[in-house]
Scaffold this motif. Structure first.
Motif, PDB file in Angstrom:
ATOM      1  N   GLN A 120      43.066   9.516  39.363  1.00  0.00           N
ATOM      2  CA  GLN A 120      43.166   8.196  39.980  1.00  0.00           C
ATOM      3  C   GLN A 120      44.615   7.737  40.026  1.00  0.00           C
ATOM      4  O   GLN A 120      45.082   7.186  41.032  1.00  0.00           O
ATOM      5  CB  GLN A 120      42.303   7.208  39.183  1.00  0.00           C
ATOM      6  N   ALA A 121      45.325   8.007  38.907  1.00  0.00           N
ATOM      7  CA  ALA A 121      46.740   7.595  38.841  1.00  0.00           C
ATOM      8  C   ALA A 121      47.562   8.328  39.898  1.00  0.00           C
ATOM      9  O   ALA A 121      48.438   7.737  40.553  1.00  0.00           O
ATOM     10  CB  ALA A 121      47.296   7.857  37.448  1.00  0.00           C
ATOM     11  N   LEU A 122      47.295   9.604  40.092  1.00  0.00           N
ATOM     12  CA  LEU A 122      48.038  10.382  41.104  1.00  0.00           C
ATOM     13  C   LEU A 122      47.777   9.819  42.495  1.00  0.00           C
ATOM     14  O   LEU A 122      48.689   9.729  43.331  1.00  0.00           O
ATOM     15  CB  LEU A 122      47.630  11.857  41.050  1.00  0.00           C
ATOM     16  N   ALA A 123      46.519   9.436  42.708  1.00  0.00           N
ATOM     17  CA  ALA A 123      46.180   8.888  44.027  1.00  0.00           C
ATOM     18  C   ALA A 123      46.837   7.513  44.213  1.00  0.00           C
ATOM     19  O   ALA A 123      47.441   7.216  45.254  1.00  0.00           O
ATOM     20  CB  ALA A 123      44.665   8.800  44.163  1.00  0.00           C
ATOM     21  N   ASP A 124      46.748   6.674  43.176  1.00  0.00           N
ATOM     22  CA  ASP A 124      47.292   5.315  43.276  1.00  0.00           C
ATOM     23  C   ASP A 124      48.813   5.322  43.413  1.00  0.00           C
ATOM     24  O   ASP A 124      49.393   4.430  44.040  1.00  0.00           O
ATOM     25  CB  ASP A 124      46.903   4.493  42.029  1.00  0.00           C
ATOM     26  N   GLN A 125      49.433   6.294  42.775  1.00  0.00           N
ATOM     27  CA  GLN A 125      50.902   6.340  42.778  1.00  0.00           C
ATOM     28  C   GLN A 125      51.439   7.347  43.784  1.00  0.00           C
ATOM     29  O   GLN A 125      52.536   7.885  43.631  1.00  0.00           O
ATOM     30  CB  GLN A 125      51.395   6.708  41.368  1.00  0.00           C
ATOM     31  N   ALA A 126      50.689   7.589  44.834  1.00  0.00           N
ATOM     32  CA  ALA A 126      51.103   8.570  45.852  1.00  0.00           C
ATOM     33  C   ALA A 126      52.445   8.196  46.452  1.00  0.00           C
ATOM     34  O   ALA A 126      53.293   9.052  46.734  1.00  0.00           O
ATOM     35  CB  ALA A 126      50.029   8.683  46.921  1.00  0.00           C
ATOM     36  N   SER A 127      52.697   6.894  46.636  1.00  0.00           N
ATOM     37  CA  SER A 127      53.960   6.471  47.251  1.00  0.00           C
ATOM     38  C   SER A 127      55.132   6.800  46.345  1.00  0.00           C
ATOM     39  O   SER A 127      56.218   7.180  46.799  1.00  0.00           O
ATOM     40  CB  SER A 127      53.909   4.967  47.531  1.00  0.00           C
ATOM     41  N   TYR A 128      54.901   6.708  45.042  1.00  0.00           N
ATOM     42  CA  TYR A 128      55.983   7.042  44.094  1.00  0.00           C
ATOM     43  C   TYR A 128      56.361   8.506  44.254  1.00  0.00           C
ATOM     44  O   TYR A 128      57.544   8.862  44.315  1.00  0.00           O
ATOM     45  CB  TYR A 128      55.524   6.739  42.655  1.00  0.00           C
ATOM     46  N   PHE A 129      55.364   9.349  44.355  1.00  0.00           N
ATOM     47  CA  PHE A 129      55.646  10.792  44.453  1.00  0.00           C
ATOM     48  C   PHE A 129      56.268  11.133  45.800  1.00  0.00           C
ATOM     49  O   PHE A 129      57.110  12.023  45.896  1.00  0.00           O
ATOM     50  CB  PHE A 129      54.371  11.612  44.206  1.00  0.00           C
ATOM     51  N   GLU A 130      55.867  10.383  46.851  1.00  0.00           N
ATOM     52  CA  GLU A 130      56.478  10.635  48.165  1.00  0.00           C
ATOM     53  C   GLU A 130      57.966  10.310  48.119  1.00  0.00           C
ATOM     54  O   GLU A 130      58.799  11.045  48.632  1.00  0.00           O
ATOM     55  CB  GLU A 130      55.811   9.753  49.216  1.00  0.00           C
ATOM     56  N   LYS A 131      58.281   9.190  47.509  1.00  0.00           N
ATOM     57  CA  LYS A 131      59.693   8.779  47.408  1.00  0.00           C
ATOM     58  C   LYS A 131      60.451   9.794  46.560  1.00  0.00           C
ATOM     59  O   LYS A 131      61.590  10.155  46.872  1.00  0.00           O
ATOM     60  CB  LYS A 131      59.732   7.389  46.786  1.00  0.00           C
ATOM     61  N   LEU A 132      59.794  10.261  45.498  1.00  0.00           N
ATOM     62  CA  LEU A 132      60.461  11.218  44.613  1.00  0.00           C
ATOM     63  C   LEU A 132      60.771  12.511  45.367  1.00  0.00           C
ATOM     64  O   LEU A 132      61.826  13.114  45.190  1.00  0.00           O
ATOM     65  CB  LEU A 132      59.542  11.510  43.416  1.00  0.00           C
ATOM     66  N   GLN A 133      59.857  12.885  46.272  1.00  0.00           N
ATOM     67  CA  GLN A 133      60.029  14.148  46.983  1.00  0.00           C
ATOM     68  C   GLN A 133      61.141  14.069  48.021  1.00  0.00           C
ATOM     69  O   GLN A 133      61.639  15.087  48.470  1.00  0.00           O
ATOM     70  CB  GLN A 133      58.712  14.555  47.659  1.00  0.00           C
ATOM     71  N   LYS A 134      61.557  12.864  48.389  1.00  0.00           N
ATOM     72  CA  LYS A 134      62.670  12.749  49.346  1.00  0.00           C
ATOM     73  C   LYS A 134      63.963  13.164  48.671  1.00  0.00           C
ATOM     74  O   LYS A 134      64.845  13.738  49.296  1.00  0.00           O
ATOM     75  CB  LYS A 134      62.789  11.310  49.834  1.00  0.00           C
ATOM     76  N   ASP A 135      64.079  12.833  47.390  1.00  0.00           N
ATOM     77  CA  ASP A 135      65.344  13.088  46.705  1.00  0.00           C
ATOM     78  C   ASP A 135      65.308  14.336  45.845  1.00  0.00           C
ATOM     79  O   ASP A 135      66.361  14.868  45.482  1.00  0.00           O
ATOM     80  CB  ASP A 135      65.703  11.897  45.799  1.00  0.00           C
ATOM     81  N   PHE A 136      64.125  14.771  45.475  1.00  0.00           N
ATOM     82  CA  PHE A 136      64.027  15.887  44.528  1.00  0.00           C
ATOM     83  C   PHE A 136      63.052  16.932  45.048  1.00  0.00           C
ATOM     84  O   PHE A 136      62.196  16.638  45.899  1.00  0.00           O
ATOM     85  CB  PHE A 136      63.502  15.405  43.162  1.00  0.00           C
ATOM     86  N   GLN A 137      63.167  18.109  44.504  1.00  0.00           N
ATOM     87  CA  GLN A 137      62.141  19.126  44.678  1.00  0.00           C
ATOM     88  C   GLN A 137      61.105  18.862  43.588  1.00  0.00           C
ATOM     89  O   GLN A 137      61.408  19.010  42.399  1.00  0.00           O
ATOM     90  CB  GLN A 137      62.757  20.543  44.494  1.00  0.00           C
ATOM     91  N   VAL A 138      59.903  18.378  43.972  1.00  0.00           N
ATOM     92  CA  VAL A 138      58.879  18.020  42.992  1.00  0.00           C
ATOM     93  C   VAL A 138      57.862  19.168  42.913  1.00  0.00           C
ATOM     94  O   VAL A 138      57.240  19.528  43.916  1.00  0.00           O
ATOM     95  CB  VAL A 138      58.171  16.709  43.391  1.00  0.00           C
ATOM     96  N   ASP A 139      57.724  19.732  41.734  1.00  0.00           N
ATOM     97  CA  ASP A 139      56.767  20.832  41.509  1.00  0.00           C
ATOM     98  C   ASP A 139      55.690  20.347  40.557  1.00  0.00           C
ATOM     99  O   ASP A 139      55.983  19.670  39.572  1.00  0.00           O
ATOM    100  CB  ASP A 139      57.468  22.047  40.879  1.00  0.00           C
ATOM    101  N   PHE A 140      54.443  20.733  40.859  1.00  0.00           N
ATOM    102  CA  PHE A 140      53.321  20.358  40.002  1.00  0.00           C
ATOM    103  C   PHE A 140      52.881  21.569  39.182  1.00  0.00           C
ATOM    104  O   PHE A 140      52.884  22.697  39.668  1.00  0.00           O
ATOM    105  CB  PHE A 140      52.144  19.861  40.849  1.00  0.00           C
ATOM    106  N   PHE A 141      52.470  21.304  37.940  1.00  0.00           N
ATOM    107  CA  PHE A 141      51.995  22.368  37.059  1.00  0.00           C
ATOM    108  C   PHE A 141      50.760  21.870  36.308  1.00  0.00           C
ATOM    109  O   PHE A 141      50.683  20.710  35.917  1.00  0.00           O
ATOM    110  CB  PHE A 141      53.054  22.750  36.016  1.00  0.00           C
ATOM    111  N   LEU A 142      49.810  22.781  36.103  1.00  0.00           N
ATOM    112  CA  LEU A 142      48.706  22.528  35.175  1.00  0.00           C
ATOM    113  C   LEU A 142      49.125  23.120  33.831  1.00  0.00           C
ATOM    114  O   LEU A 142      49.543  24.282  33.764  1.00  0.00           O
ATOM    115  CB  LEU A 142      47.424  23.206  35.652  1.00  0.00           C
TER     116      LEU A 142
END
Lengths: 770, 266
Positions: A120-142
């Motif tokens: 839910q947090a990932l979905a709610d904070q999607a805009s945060y991650f989009e902004k982060l991806q403009k400036d950084f290479q964002v990689d996800f890990f389990l």
């Protein structure tokens, strides 16, 4: 530098960076020495120039000397020029999602799991991650105890919360290795902090070191909380892996209670649907752990599955830990043998010695030392003889034995005929029985026309010569050459030779007619002039669930003592009797159908190897036989596969079990129109370590953030704001091409040095110096 | 049966002379020798032959003992006398042997000692009986020397009163014989089994009986009661050889201990 690059043949527009590297491997003391010697040498040189009048000449000569020393020093330091082509690259940020089982625990009052909250947090904070991806290479890990890359689009399928162990130290080390040579500016960790490797207080030194080695900020986001966390769990079961049949098995159980209140709960031990033991555990507020000791007595052999369970209360965060299954392999402690001897003899003495010295055997012997007609010439008080306890043995305690041996034993007047029925029941229920020959056995023991004759694998002919007192040789019929009872040596040829080496015997009970389904394992061959007479010597059979045998001689001890006298040993005699005991008591290695797995316990994800073996009743391999192998997961459908046995009667099958639990394997085949089969059991165990410390560890998450310079946030019922989770974004140039040139080991460097020294020498000569 | 079979064969043959005839006669003699006529399932107790002295100074002793064993117990015996040398190939057909004497004898050879050692180590039993009636007799010296060579690391030791031998049939408190030179037995045990028993009180003299059933020798000091104790001791020794520590099984202990406590046995 551009000119220099051009001089070296490089395009200055292509290579936009340069750097000097020093290759010399001089130690500090050596450098210090050089640093002292050069000025000293220059000072001495300088004083030697004082005779030159011209100041210009003095300065020129001194300058040349300094240049020579500088060149020499440079050659010692081995400089190299590196030209690079670099491009600007993006900094990286890693988002770590805790994928361990503890994230499947519910939170209250919403009853959403911790993992749901992360989604839910990932979905709610999607805009945060989009902004982060403009400036950084964002990689996800389990992550759990390692980091596994995942694409954001795969999260729905792969974020399953099934990892069995959480270890942040290994996670951060794994992340660091993955970003070797790249610019990782930090990490966002979504987790409940339930790292089992960490204690309740400060971070371990290893976790602290791995955090700092990352080099960036670690922001932690707490998933879930401990408010209203309610759970009753079987935290630990401690018991031996095996137990003895009819002997108590002890269990130590640890129960954990959280927010259960004051209650008396029932801890129940079951086997299948049968309750074995039940104990009350008094749960009280203020105490969270309870130790409970239990004891039960297994009554059947084999691998047995037991379950311990606690009641599930409404609102419990985890129901799965209220029940645990465990397995105990139940074996015989020792084989209990009742050995009755009609009279003392060498045959009974040597057999008793073998039985008494066998560590697997618990022996109870009785000898009839006197009969009613014997005149002992002494009162009872001066005798060590005790009354024969036939009532105790054949009524009360008969079923406590595994094997009964009548050795040259006439039952009358010691055993009431009615007790022979008890022996019949004993055999049919699975007990073993052996009658050993002599003048008091078989017909001469009065067993003809009794229930004992029905039990024996031979019928007893009347009106025949009862006993052969001549020597005879022992032969194995070809059909039973592989019978395990006759296996004195593992190798087939050596086994045959072993039997050939054994002495001939003297003494054989006659008039024994093997029954139709009996097996004649040994024959006595007597040469009567020209005629060869063959008599059954060892005959085996089955009766009900039990096994019976008739050994028609009282001279088998010759295979021991006489063999020693011939230069051999009694080893084969001991082996023969060991095999006899094993076969009569149904040792699993002597079954004609065998099924086993390569292990008894497997972890989830491990493949199981099943081995089956099919032998005929004479123990020859049944090759080319089709068998059906069935198995069912604890909560799944029955699966069946067909296997065909090879030359040795063996077949194998490998499969991956569907999930945790106990699996029952069943092999079945058809023989002579009948279906026969055998079962085996194995267990697949999920690692439930994650549920041993199920509480959220906010303290750990806060500490990790603090040490690394990051921020801590918690996914609560209110809105979550991740915008405070920021990262540095320095310019990063990444070299894509390099060229290196050595500045000292080339002709012009040496040439320059020689030139300077030569010029200096010429000028000194001109100035009148040497 | 064996003998009549061979005679039948002789009648069917043509007359032969010389070596074949001698061989046939020898075969007949061997076939008729006692050891092959004895029922192997019955207890036989051969007497050991040795050199340099009389190996059977008390004739009828072993037969007398075996007669008592047959009368008093369920054991079936062969009472025909049998004497064997240690090197006899038939030795290992008889797991218990008797050795008596009244004077010193020639030492056993190394080969004989080796066979005897193997015999005792792998299941055999030897009863040695000093028939001299004296302490420190020549026979005693020879026996001790022989036993020391047989088991150099295991000396003769007193057999304790709680040994199974003293309760294998009768409850025995006294060690006697025709005389009482030593009121105890000595023995050697290997891995918990007593393989050799040595008695210095001339048990044979108490057992020996003639064909008319009369005792051959008077018993010194204790009279017929002492003879009975000697016979009981002999029966117990034989019973021990056949049943070993059977009487120490737990099922027997309570009754035995109770009887030993309650009744004063001689």
């Amino acid at each position: 530098m551009k000119l220099f690059a051009q001089w070296l043949g490089l395009d200055p527009a292509e290579y936009n960076q340069w750097q000097v590297h020093w290759g010399g491997d001089l130690s500090i003391p050596v450098l210090g020495l050089i640093g002292l010697l050069i000025p000293l040498a220059l000072w001495f040189f300088g004083t030697s120039l004082s005779r030159i009048q011209s100041r210009i000449k003095r300065v020129g000569l001194f300058g040349l000397r300094v240049a020579a020393f500088a060149l020499l020093l440079m050659m010692f330091l081995q400089p190299q020029m590196e030209f690079r082509k670099s491009q600007a690259s993006r900094n990286s940020v890693a988002v770590l999602l805790d994928n361990s089982r503890s994230l499947s625990i519910k939170t209250f009052p919403s009853e959403a799991t911790r993992g749901d909250r992360v989604r839910q947090a990932l979905a709610d904070q999607a805009s945060y991650f989009e902004k982060l991806q403009k400036d950084f290479q964002v990689d996800f890990f389990l992550v759990s105890d390692h980091a596994e890359p995942v694409l954001p689009g795969e999260l729905d399928d792969r974020y399953r919360l099934q990892a069995t162990n959480t270890d942040f130290t290994r996670v951060f080390m794994d992340v660091k290795n993955r970003y070797q040579g790249k610019s990782l500016q930090g990490v966002v960790l979504f987790s409940d902090g339930a790292d089992l490797t960490q204690g309740p207080d400060d971070l371990s030194p290893e976790l602290r070191a791995s955090l700092l080695a990352l080099g960036g900020r670690v922001h932690t986001v707490q998933a879930g909380g401990n408010e209203n966390f309610k759970d009753l769990a079987i935290e630990n079961i401690s018991t031996a892996d095996f137990g003895f049949v009819h002997q108590p098995v002890n269990l130590s159980v640890t129960v954990h209670a959280s927010n259960i209140g004051n209650k008396n709960v029932s801890l129940v031990l079951k086997e299948g649907g049968t309750i074995l033991v039940s104990k009350i555990v008094e749960i009280r507020e203020g105490q969270d752990r309870y130790a409970v000791d239990m004891e039960f007595t297994p009554t059947e052999l084999g691998r047995r599955v037991y379950s311990l369970s606690l009641p599930v209360f409404a609102g419990e965060a985890i129901a799965a830990n209220n029940r645990r299954d465990f397995q105990v392999k139940v074996v015989r402690d020792r084989i209990r043998v009742l050995h009755l001897n009609g009279r003392p003899s060498w045959d009974s003495r040597f057999l008793r010695e073998v039985l008494a010295n066998n560590p697997k055997v618990d022996l109870l012997s009785f000898f009839i030392l006197r009969t009613l007609t014997d005149d002992v010439a002494a009162p009872t008080s001066e005798l060590s003889l005790i009354p024969f306890p036939s009532n105790l043995l054949f009524a009360d305690y008969l079923n406590s034995f595994d094997l009964i041996i009548f050795q040259n034993f006439r039952y009358e007047p010691f055993i009431d005929k009615k007790y022979l029925n008890n022996i019949q029941t004993f055999i049919q229920r699975g007990g073993g029985f052996l009658m050993v020959g002599g003048e008091l056995s078989f017909q001469m023991g009065g067993y003809d026309r009794t229930v004992m004759e029905d039990m024996l694998p031979v019928s007893l002919e009347g009106n025949v010569l009862k006993f052969l007192n001549d020597p005879y040789r022992v032969e194995i019929p070809a059909a039973f050459a592989r019978h395990p009872l006759l296996k004195l040596e593992k190798d087939f040829t050596r086994n045959r030779q072993a039997w050939e080496q054994l002495p001939s015997l003297t003494g054989l009970n006659l008039g024994l007619e093997p029954r139709k389904d009996a097996q004649i394992l040994l024959q006595g061959v007597h040469q009567n002039g020209e005629e060869k007479e063959t008599y059954p010597l060892l005959v085996t059979g089955r009766n009900g669930k039990g096994r019976v045998a008739a050994l028609a001689t009282d001279a088998s001890w010759d295979w021991n003592f006489r063999r020693v006298g011939e230069g051999g040993s009694g080893r084969y005699y001991q082996k023969f009797w060991s095999n006899m005991i094993a076969w009569l008591t149904g040792d699993p290695e002597m079954e004609t159908l065998q099924i086993e797995t390569d292990k008894e316990r497997y972890r989830e994800g491990e493949e199981v190897l099943v081995k089956v073996r099919v032998l005929y009743d004479d123990y020859n391999p049944d090759s080319g036989k089709t068998i059906q192998l069935s198995f069912a997961p604890p909560r799944g459908e029955l699966q069946t596969v067909s296997l065909i046995t090879g030359n040795e009667g063996e077949a194998t099958y490998q499969f991956l079990p569907a999930g945790e639990g106990f699996y029952r394997l069943h092999m079945e085949l058809e023989r002579d129109g009948n279906k026969i089969g055998r079962e085996a059991l194995f267990g697949v165990f999920a690692d439930t370590a994650e549920f041993m410390k199920p509480l959220v560890n906010a303290h750990l998450l806060k500490q990790m953030a603090e040490i690394s310079g990051g921020r801590y946030a918690a996914i609560g019922d209110g809105p979550l704001d991740l915008s405070m989770l920021t990262f540095s974004n320095p310019e990063v140039l990444e070299p894509s091409r390099r060229k290196t040139f050595s500045l000292w080991d080339n002709w012009w460097c040496f040439g320059l040095l020689v030139g300077i020294l030569s010029l200096e020498w010429w000028l000194r000569r001109k100035a009148g110096l040497s | 049966m064996k003998t009549s079979g061979i005679l039948f064969t002789l009648k069917a043959m043509r007359p032969v002379t010389g070596i074949p005839a001698l061989l046939m006669v020898w075969t007949l003699f061997v076939a008729a020798s006692p050891s092959t006529l004895l029922d192997p399932s019955r207890l036989t107790m051969p007497q050991i032959k040795y050199r340099g002295a009389r190996f059977a100074p008390v004739p009828g002793a072993v037969e007398g003992l075996l007669a008592q064993v047959a009368r008093r117990t369920s054991i079936e015996v062969n009472r025909e006398p049998l004497a064997l040398e240690v090197t006899d190939p038939d030795l290992f057909k008889y797991p218990s042997i008797y050795m008596g004497g009244d004077s010193s004898f020639q030492p056993f050879t190394a080969e004989e000692l080796k066979i005897l050692r193997q015999y005792l180590s792998y299941g055999g039993f030897l009863l040695i009986d000093d028939n001299s009636g004296r302490a420190d007799s020549g026979f005693d010296r020879s026996v001790r020397s022989m036993v020391a060579q047989l088991f150099p690391h295991t000396p003769l030791q007193k057999i304790p009163r709680d040994h199974s031998l003293f309760r294998s049939f009768y409850l025995i408190n006294s060690v006697v014989g025709r005389v009482v030179v030593r009121p105890y037995l000595e023995g050697i045990s290997i891995k918990g089994r007593t393989v050799l028993v040595y008695n210095m009180n001339d048990l044979a003299g108490a057992w020996a009986r003639n064909s008319l059933g009369q005792w051959n020798y008077e018993v010194i000091a204790g009279g017929e009661t002492q003879r009975q104790w000697s016979i009981r001791l002999g029966v117990n020794i034989v019973m021990y050889a056949l049943t070993l520590d059977y009487k120490k099984d737990m099922v027997h202990l309570p009754i035995i201990l109770e009887r030993l406590r309650k009744y004063h046995t001689p």
